[in-house]
Design an enzyme around this catalytic site. Structure first.
Site, PDB file in Angstrom:
ATOM      1  N   ASP A  65       1.016  -1.297   0.054  1.00 42.25           N
ATOM      2  CA  ASP A  65       0.042   0.245  -0.013  1.00 42.25           C
ATOM      3  C   ASP A  65       0.801   1.338  -0.282  1.00 42.25           C
ATOM      4  OD1 ASP A  65      -2.641   1.154   0.421  1.00 42.25           O
ATOM      5  OD2 ASP A  65      -1.303   2.370   2.199  1.00 42.25           O
ATOM      6  N   LYS A  98      -1.682   6.421  -4.487  1.00 43.11           N
ATOM      7  CA  LYS A  98      -2.661   7.155  -3.975  1.00 43.11           C
ATOM      8  C   LYS A  98      -2.520   8.602  -4.577  1.00 43.11           C
ATOM      9  CE  LYS A  98      -3.491   4.872   0.213  1.00 43.11           C
ATOM     10  NZ  LYS A  98      -2.078   4.564   0.824  1.00 43.11           N
ATOM     11  N   HIS A 131      -6.816   9.786  -2.078  1.00 37.74           N
ATOM     12  CA  HIS A 131      -6.351   9.418  -0.861  1.00 37.74           C
ATOM     13  C   HIS A 131      -7.280  10.303   0.223  1.00 37.74           C
ATOM     14  CE1 HIS A 131      -2.340   8.856   1.450  1.00 37.74           C
ATOM     15  NE2 HIS A 131      -3.377   8.725   2.187  1.00 37.74           N
TER      16      HIS A 131
HETATM   17  N1  LIG Z   1      -5.515   6.049   3.524  1.00 34.17           N
HETATM   18  C1  LIG Z   1      -5.207   6.799   4.360  1.00 34.17           C
HETATM   19  O1  LIG Z   1      -5.667   7.876   4.425  1.00 34.17           O
HETATM   20  C2  LIG Z   1      -4.103   6.037   5.433  1.00 34.17           C
HETATM   21  C3  LIG Z   1      -4.046   6.502   6.603  1.00 34.17           C
HETATM   22  C4  LIG Z   1      -2.989   6.125   7.627  1.00 34.17           C
HETATM   23  C5  LIG Z   1      -2.214   4.776   7.037  1.00 34.17           C
HETATM   24  N2  LIG Z   1      -2.490   4.286   5.875  1.00 34.17           N
HETATM   25  C6  LIG Z   1      -1.805   3.106   5.580  1.00 34.17           C
HETATM   26  O2  LIG Z   1      -2.022   2.069   6.314  1.00 34.17           O
HETATM   27  C7  LIG Z   1      -0.928   1.518   6.750  1.00 34.17           C
HETATM   28  C8  LIG Z   1      -0.715   1.129   8.464  1.00 34.17           C
HETATM   29  O3  LIG Z   1      -1.284   2.099   9.170  1.00 34.17           O
HETATM   30  P1  LIG Z   1      -0.128   2.687  10.349  1.00 34.17           P
HETATM   31  O4  LIG Z   1       1.231   2.472   9.874  1.00 34.17           O
HETATM   32  O5  LIG Z   1      -0.801   3.929  10.646  1.00 34.17           O
HETATM   33  O6  LIG Z   1      -0.438   1.619  11.517  1.00 34.17           O
HETATM   34  P2  LIG Z   1      -0.590   0.309  11.877  1.00 34.17           P
HETATM   35  O7  LIG Z   1      -0.072  -0.418  10.772  1.00 34.17           O
HETATM   36  O8  LIG Z   1      -1.720  -0.160  12.907  1.00 34.17           O
HETATM   37  O9  LIG Z   1       0.765   0.243  13.034  1.00 34.17           O
HETATM   38  C9  LIG Z   1       1.968   0.321  12.697  1.00 34.17           C
HETATM   39  C10 LIG Z   1       2.934   0.166  13.958  1.00 34.17           C
HETATM   40  O10 LIG Z   1       2.775  -1.004  14.568  1.00 34.17           O
HETATM   41  C11 LIG Z   1       3.838  -1.548  14.703  1.00 34.17           C
HETATM   42  N3  LIG Z   1       3.633  -2.968  14.547  1.00 34.17           N
HETATM   43  C12 LIG Z   1       3.100  -3.413  13.447  1.00 34.17           C
HETATM   44  N4  LIG Z   1       2.935  -4.863  13.433  1.00 34.17           N
HETATM   45  C13 LIG Z   1       3.526  -5.384  14.713  1.00 34.17           C
HETATM   46  C14 LIG Z   1       3.640  -6.448  15.463  1.00 34.17           C
HETATM   47  N5  LIG Z   1       3.434  -7.837  14.956  1.00 34.17           N
HETATM   48  N6  LIG Z   1       4.226  -6.508  16.767  1.00 34.17           N
HETATM   49  C15 LIG Z   1       4.554  -5.313  17.133  1.00 34.17           C
HETATM   50  N7  LIG Z   1       4.598  -4.189  16.406  1.00 34.17           N
HETATM   51  C16 LIG Z   1       3.834  -4.149  15.585  1.00 34.17           C
HETATM   52  C17 LIG Z   1       5.036  -0.997  13.892  1.00 34.17           C
HETATM   53  O11 LIG Z   1       6.252  -0.962  14.419  1.00 34.17           O
HETATM   54  P3  LIG Z   1       7.688  -1.816  13.845  1.00 34.17           P
HETATM   55  O12 LIG Z   1       7.723  -1.278  12.577  1.00 34.17           O
HETATM   56  O13 LIG Z   1       8.477  -1.564  14.949  1.00 34.17           O
HETATM   57  O14 LIG Z   1       7.304  -3.108  13.749  1.00 34.17           O
HETATM   58  C18 LIG Z   1       4.375   0.436  13.701  1.00 34.17           C
HETATM   59  O15 LIG Z   1       4.925   1.087  14.475  1.00 34.17           O
HETATM   60  C19 LIG Z   1       0.121   2.912   6.689  1.00 34.17           C
HETATM   61  O16 LIG Z   1       1.394   2.630   6.465  1.00 34.17           O
HETATM   62  C20 LIG Z   1      -0.290   3.285   5.307  1.00 34.17           C
HETATM   63  O17 LIG Z   1       0.196   2.549   4.209  1.00 34.17           O
HETATM   64  C21 LIG Z   1      -3.516   4.887   4.948  1.00 34.17           C
END
Ligand SMILES: NC(=O)c1ccc[n+]([C@@H]2O[C@H](COP(=O)([O-])OP(=O)(O)OC[C@H]3O[C@@H](n4cnc5c(N)ncnc54)[C@H](OP(=O)(O)O)[C@@H]3O)[C@@H](O)[C@H]2O)c1
Length: 347
Positions: A65, A98, A131
């Site tokens: 993504d 996006k 987005h």
């Molecule tokens: N469309 C939109 O407007 C929008 C908005 C926000 C996000 N997004 C997309 O969604 C993706 C995910 O959202 P996000 O990055 O905000 O939040 P998330 O995936 O809920 O959380 C990521 C965090 O969780 C930790 N983590 C992940 N798996 C883990 C595990 N198995 N054990 C322990 N810690 C873990 C990671 O740290 P480590 O790196 O240390 O594992 C990182 O700090 C984004 O990267 C982006 O691509 C889209």
């Protein structure tokens, strides 16, 4: 943890991608039921994210993504190029990108997509999303109190001009599917009424503390797939995206209890729940052990019906990504962006 499958699914510490479930889009195309997020949340460098993309492809991820605003498509492109040269063919991976908010203009959409394609070193995208439904520029990393003097509300006729260009991207063969992100039910109703090419997915915040049942059901019952961002509650999100009221699904006693019982990290339970519920989670991680266990979560023993039921009761309606910077006039609160009473908030 036990991995399902008969043919040595744990190949040299990797997961056989054939075992990873897929969701079928209305076109018949199949999107892997989990993807790797690539937003570095202002503190993970583009190089680290690109390395994670390569590493994740190695362990069995086939869905990534991306977004131009994450500022790392150029670096990810080199990683993808290596992956495609060394061991995968283009049709074996799913790439989303996006359109950023300052590129909604009719002359900007196609150019912006071409820029993402050039950066990602691809000839087509599997999915291209608008987005946010607001055409507002704000500088990357700005504070939540930052407001653009040119900020505009959602105006459907304007959004449709952007969408016509998104449709043209499909006609041109530059993207296979188009979709939305951060939409609401009333905005989607209008888009579904007027679109020539329907959105294939809506990307939205989804985790056990923000289950969005109404939007989730609307998306699914209208033939779209919900893609869930922040699936583990975004523990690494930027300071600007945190408020005192926010809660953490990975600290919820129900999630922790199930995780302890199964001997896994609570994040793994969030991912299992997401896939079993029917959304496509896109967890971010640059830690090989973490992104491996997130992928393993979807091929190993599923949650029981009781566990799924218990998690369905812990929704706290806790939106983490509130979008304050998109507000278009003084005196508004972030709830105005999300059409809470079922109607588009008037200009
Ligand atoms: N469309 C939109 O407007 C929008 C908005 C926000 C996000 N997004 C997309 O969604 C993706 C995910 O959202 P996000 O990055 O905000 O939040 P998330 O995936 O809920 O959380 C990521 C965090 O969780 C930790 N983590 C992940 N798996 C883990 C595990 N198995 N054990 C322990 N810690 C873990 C990671 O740290 P480590 O790196 O240390 O594992 C990182 O700090 C984004 O990267 C982006 O691509 C889209």
């Amino acid at each position: 943890m036990k991995v399902q499958g008969t043919s040595g699914s744990l190949l040299k510490g990797n997961i056989d991608p054939a075992l990873v479930p897929k969701k079928t889009l209305y076109t018949g195309a199949q999107i892997p039921a989990i993807g790797l997020g690539t937003f570095g949340s202002d503190h993970v460098t583009a190089g680290e994210v690109a390395a994670a993309v390569e590493g994740a492809a190695e362990v069995g991820y086939r869905h990534f993504d991306c977004a131009s605003v994450y500022g790392n498509e150029h670096q990810i492109g080199y990683g993808l190029e290596r992956v495609l040269r060394q061991h995968l063919r283009r049709h074996e991976i799913w790439i989303t990108s996006k359109l950023w908010n300052d590129k909604h203009g009719e002359n900007d959409v196609i150019a912006s997509c071409r820029k993402s394609l050039a950066d990602l070193r691809l000839s087509y995208l599997d999915l291209y999303l608008v987005h946010w439904p607001f055409p507002n520029f704000h500088p990357p990393g700005c504070d939540v109190t930052s407001r653009s003097p040119d900020a505009k509300p959602y105006i459907h006729a304007e959004f449709m001009k952007t969408w016509r260009k998104m449709e043209e991207l499909v006609d041109l063969g530059l993207v296979r599917h188009i979709g939305t992100s951060n939409m609401t039910v009333p905005k989607l109703k209008l888009l579904l009424r007027d679109a020539r090419i329907k959105p294939a997915v809506n990307e939205m915040e989804l985790h056990p503390h923000f289950q969005q049942p109404e939007l989730f059901d609307f998306v699914r019952s209208n033939g779209m797939v919900p893609v869930g961002y922040c699936p583990v509650g975004s523990p690494g999100r930027p300071e600007r995206d945190r408020t005192a009221e926010d809660t953490a699904p990975t600290q919820d006693p129900v999630i922790v209890k199930i995780a302890n019982r199964r001997g896994v990290h609570p994040a793994v339970i969030c991912i299992k729940w997401a896939v079993q519920r029917g959304q496509v989670p896109i967890p971010f991680s640059t830690n090989r052990g973490h992104y491996f266990s997130n992928l393993e979560a979807v091929v190993s023993e599923p949650l029981t019906a009781d566990e799924m039921r218990e998690i369905s009761t812990i929704d706290r309606n806790c939106r983490l990504i509130k979008g304050q910077v998109f507000l278009w006039k003084d005196g508004q609160s972030w709830e105005d962006l999300w059409d809470l009473n079922g109607e588009i908030t008037p200009p």
